[in-house]
Design a protein around this motif. Structure first.
Motif, mmCIF file in Angstrom:
data_model
loop_
_atom_site.group_PDB
_atom_site.id
_atom_site.type_symbol
_atom_site.label_atom_id
_atom_site.label_comp_id
_atom_site.label_asym_id
_atom_site.label_seq_id
_atom_site.Cartn_x
_atom_site.Cartn_y
_atom_site.Cartn_z
ATOM 1 N N ARG A 123 0.742 -1.212 0.022
ATOM 2 C CA ARG A 123 0.046 -0.037 0.191
ATOM 3 C C ARG A 123 0.788 1.137 0.013
ATOM 4 O O ARG A 123 0.648 2.156 -0.789
ATOM 5 C CB ARG A 123 -0.769 0.065 1.370
ATOM 6 N N LEU A 124 1.897 1.240 0.842
ATOM 7 C CA LEU A 124 2.749 2.304 0.953
ATOM 8 C C LEU A 124 3.488 2.660 -0.619
ATOM 9 O O LEU A 124 3.737 3.698 -1.026
ATOM 10 C CB LEU A 124 3.848 2.159 2.137
ATOM 11 N N MET A 125 3.971 1.570 -0.985
ATOM 12 C CA MET A 125 4.734 1.428 -2.198
ATOM 13 C C MET A 125 3.919 1.998 -3.478
ATOM 14 O O MET A 125 4.327 2.925 -4.344
ATOM 15 C CB MET A 125 5.154 0.119 -2.594
ATOM 16 N N SER A 126 2.377 1.574 -3.671
ATOM 17 C CA SER A 126 1.526 2.280 -4.396
ATOM 18 C C SER A 126 1.522 3.781 -4.164
ATOM 19 O O SER A 126 1.611 4.646 -5.061
ATOM 20 C CB SER A 126 0.218 1.633 -4.235
ATOM 21 N N PHE A 127 1.208 4.155 -3.114
ATOM 22 C CA PHE A 127 1.104 5.598 -2.667
ATOM 23 C C PHE A 127 2.375 6.425 -3.076
ATOM 24 O O PHE A 127 2.341 7.341 -3.647
ATOM 25 C CB PHE A 127 0.761 5.770 -1.057
ATOM 26 N N VAL A 128 3.612 6.027 -2.687
ATOM 27 C CA VAL A 128 4.698 6.692 -2.805
ATOM 28 C C VAL A 128 5.239 6.636 -4.181
ATOM 29 O O VAL A 128 5.624 7.553 -4.658
ATOM 30 C CB VAL A 128 5.940 6.090 -2.036
ATOM 31 N N TYR A 129 5.119 5.631 -4.778
ATOM 32 C CA TYR A 129 5.281 5.473 -6.342
ATOM 33 C C TYR A 129 4.550 6.522 -7.176
ATOM 34 O O TYR A 129 5.023 6.965 -7.936
ATOM 35 C CB TYR A 129 5.152 3.799 -6.911
ATOM 36 N N ARG A 130 3.136 6.426 -6.841
ATOM 37 C CA ARG A 130 2.313 7.551 -7.696
ATOM 38 C C ARG A 130 2.630 8.874 -7.414
ATOM 39 O O ARG A 130 2.491 9.841 -8.140
ATOM 40 C CB ARG A 130 0.927 7.106 -7.249
ATOM 41 N N PHE A 131 3.339 9.001 -6.111
ATOM 42 C CA PHE A 131 3.621 10.291 -5.635
ATOM 43 C C PHE A 131 4.819 10.841 -6.307
ATOM 44 O O PHE A 131 5.240 11.988 -6.931
ATOM 45 C CB PHE A 131 3.911 10.340 -4.340
ATOM 46 N N VAL A 132 5.926 9.990 -6.377
ATOM 47 C CA VAL A 132 7.524 10.553 -6.832
ATOM 48 C C VAL A 132 7.556 9.904 -8.202
ATOM 49 O O VAL A 132 8.475 10.425 -8.948
ATOM 50 C CB VAL A 132 8.505 10.127 -5.841
ATOM 51 N N ASN A 133 6.948 9.097 -8.760
ATOM 52 C CA ASN A 133 7.250 8.376 -10.181
ATOM 53 C C ASN A 133 8.352 7.863 -10.303
ATOM 54 O O ASN A 133 8.981 8.104 -11.363
ATOM 55 C CB ASN A 133 6.715 9.652 -11.069
ATOM 56 N N ASP A 134 9.040 7.192 -9.236
ATOM 57 C CA ASP A 134 10.218 6.819 -9.463
ATOM 58 C C ASP A 134 10.245 5.320 -8.760
ATOM 59 O O ASP A 134 9.993 5.312 -7.513
ATOM 60 C CB ASP A 134 11.441 7.463 -9.186
ATOM 61 N N GLU A 135 10.374 4.284 -9.329
ATOM 62 C CA GLU A 135 10.185 2.952 -8.424
ATOM 63 C C GLU A 135 11.393 2.550 -7.366
ATOM 64 O O GLU A 135 11.037 2.123 -6.268
ATOM 65 C CB GLU A 135 9.971 1.768 -9.456
ATOM 66 N N VAL A 136 12.419 2.948 -8.062
ATOM 67 C CA VAL A 136 13.659 2.852 -7.074
ATOM 68 C C VAL A 136 13.636 3.752 -5.748
ATOM 69 O O VAL A 136 13.771 3.361 -4.553
ATOM 70 C CB VAL A 136 15.109 2.833 -7.664
ATOM 71 N N VAL A 137 13.219 5.035 -6.110
ATOM 72 C CA VAL A 137 13.270 6.007 -5.178
ATOM 73 C C VAL A 137 11.897 5.725 -4.387
ATOM 74 O O VAL A 137 12.120 5.767 -3.033
ATOM 75 C CB VAL A 137 13.011 7.322 -5.717
ATOM 76 N N ALA A 138 10.946 5.309 -4.794
ATOM 77 C CA ALA A 138 9.958 4.960 -3.957
ATOM 78 C C ALA A 138 10.000 3.786 -2.819
ATOM 79 O O ALA A 138 9.833 3.765 -1.842
ATOM 80 C CB ALA A 138 8.667 4.619 -4.942
#
Lengths: 189, 183
Positions: free
Chosen positions: A34-49
């Protein structure tokens, strides 16, 4: 959502605060995607997310005693993740360096499914990517609330607590974000 | 109803949060404006699509890396200190260990300062023997004029002597003084 679990999130963090490390593992398993989905959609970078999610979960471990039962556990955890993501975005803006993660969705590779409903799945994937791209073009304060409300499906009250903005402002931002997205994705239909 | 008012109510309408009267107002507006109805439908679809967006999964090595980091944080001295800080006592803001070290340092400083302090009385300063010997070798002059005596001679020759002036005021003149023009 929590009814299928033996312990609620708040009970688990309580157990973890009392030294039960297994409760921490359970919380990580519940929230990592859930956190991964939220952060990835926010920062648009899978590694950073993924790094941000890891930082969030490490903070959960090291700062477990900071949680107080007055707030929902998920709200507290999303707030940590959101703050870390915002810090990362600020750093990114300062650096102003274009890297691979900022490529347009046209540059992404797609996994093409090979079964009969291929066309439908590809279309679904395409729509998903277009929506993702449109979300990225929203201002940060719109993007965060729209992800929390429409993708993470949190209540307005929870969103308000996480972003620390009054409920009325959150409702207004979400409505305006939806209007902007609709305008951007007009041609998609 | 105006267009911007309609747009403000779109989310509340879709999420069934409008009172009946307002709801009917919105529906009436959509009846009169087909493009408004289309916009409403478009946003409803968008919301559904966002809900259906595929979940982004974490990578395979995520848990392993996380556990490594947790283990690292667990063994970090600063975190150990942080973990016990809530329960441990402090003395003037110092933990017992630091308080002991600080006390020892202060005692040591006081002892060193006492050692450095001079033990003899300042009034009874003794002249080093080498200086005393040199002083003895200097000859004493025999023809030294008394400075007080010289001063007395100087006073006698002084024409501004106060006593002379008093004598003139009293009408008693010195025998050396001759009055001119008084025949």
């Amino acid at each position: 959502m929590d009814k299928k679990f033996i312990y609620s999130d708040e009970e688990l963090i309580g157990r973890f605060q009392n030294g039960d490390e297994q409760a921490y593992i359970e919380l990580v398993n519940r929230f990592r995607d859930r956190l991964m989905s939220f952060v990835y959609r926010f920062v648009n970078d899978e590694v950073v997310a993924e790094d941000i999610v890891q930082d969030t979960l490490v903070k959960l471990y090291t700062h477990k005693d900071y949680y107080r039962k007055i707030a929902k556990f998920s709200t507290w955890l999303y707030t940590i993740a959101g703050n870390l993501a915002k810090t990362e975005l600020r750093k990114k803006k300062r650096r102003k360096v274009t890297n691979l993660s900022q490529m347009g969705t046209d540059d992404w590779e797609y996994d093409i499914p090979g079964d009969e409903d291929t066309a439908e799945k590809v279309h679904g994937q395409f729509v998903g990517e277009q929506i993702h791209k449109a979300i990225q073009s929203l201002p940060d304060h719109f993007r965060e609330v729209i992800i929390l409300r429409d993708i993470q499906e949190l209540s307005y009250e929870e969103v308000s607590s996480i972003v620390e903005v009054p409920l009325g402002t959150v409702k207004s931002r979400i409505n305006r974000a939806r209007l902007q997205l609709q305008e951007m994705l007009k041609e998609l239909r | 109803m105006e267009r911007y008012k309609f747009e403000d109510l779109i989310s509340d309408y879709i999420e069934n949060k409008l009172p009946l009267a307002k709801r009917k107002e919105v529906e009436a507006f959509m009846e009169d404006n087909p493009e408004a109805k289309e916009q409403m439908e478009s946003i409803r679809l968008l919301m559904n699509s966002m809900r259906d967006l595929s979940e982004v999964k974490i990578s395979d090595g995520f848990m392993e890396n996380l556990m490594k980091r947790v283990e690292f944080e667990k063994n970090r001295p600063s975190n150990k200190k942080h973990a016990v800080s809530g329960r441990s006592k402090t003395y003037f803001g110092f933990t017992p260990v630091y308080a002991t070290v600080m006390s020892c340092l202060i005692v040591a400083l006081v002892l060193v300062a006492l050692q450095l302090m001079p033990t003899n009385n300042l009034n009874s300063i003794t002249i080093p023997s080498s200086i005393a010997e040199q002083e003895a070798e200097i000859p004493k002059p025999s023809n030294i004029i008394n400075p007080d005596k010289d001063l007395m001679f100087a006073e006698d020759d002084d024409t501004t002597n106060i006593d002379n002036q008093n004598r003139i005021k009293n009408g008693k003149y010195d025998k050396n003084i001759k009055l001119v023009g008084n025949k």
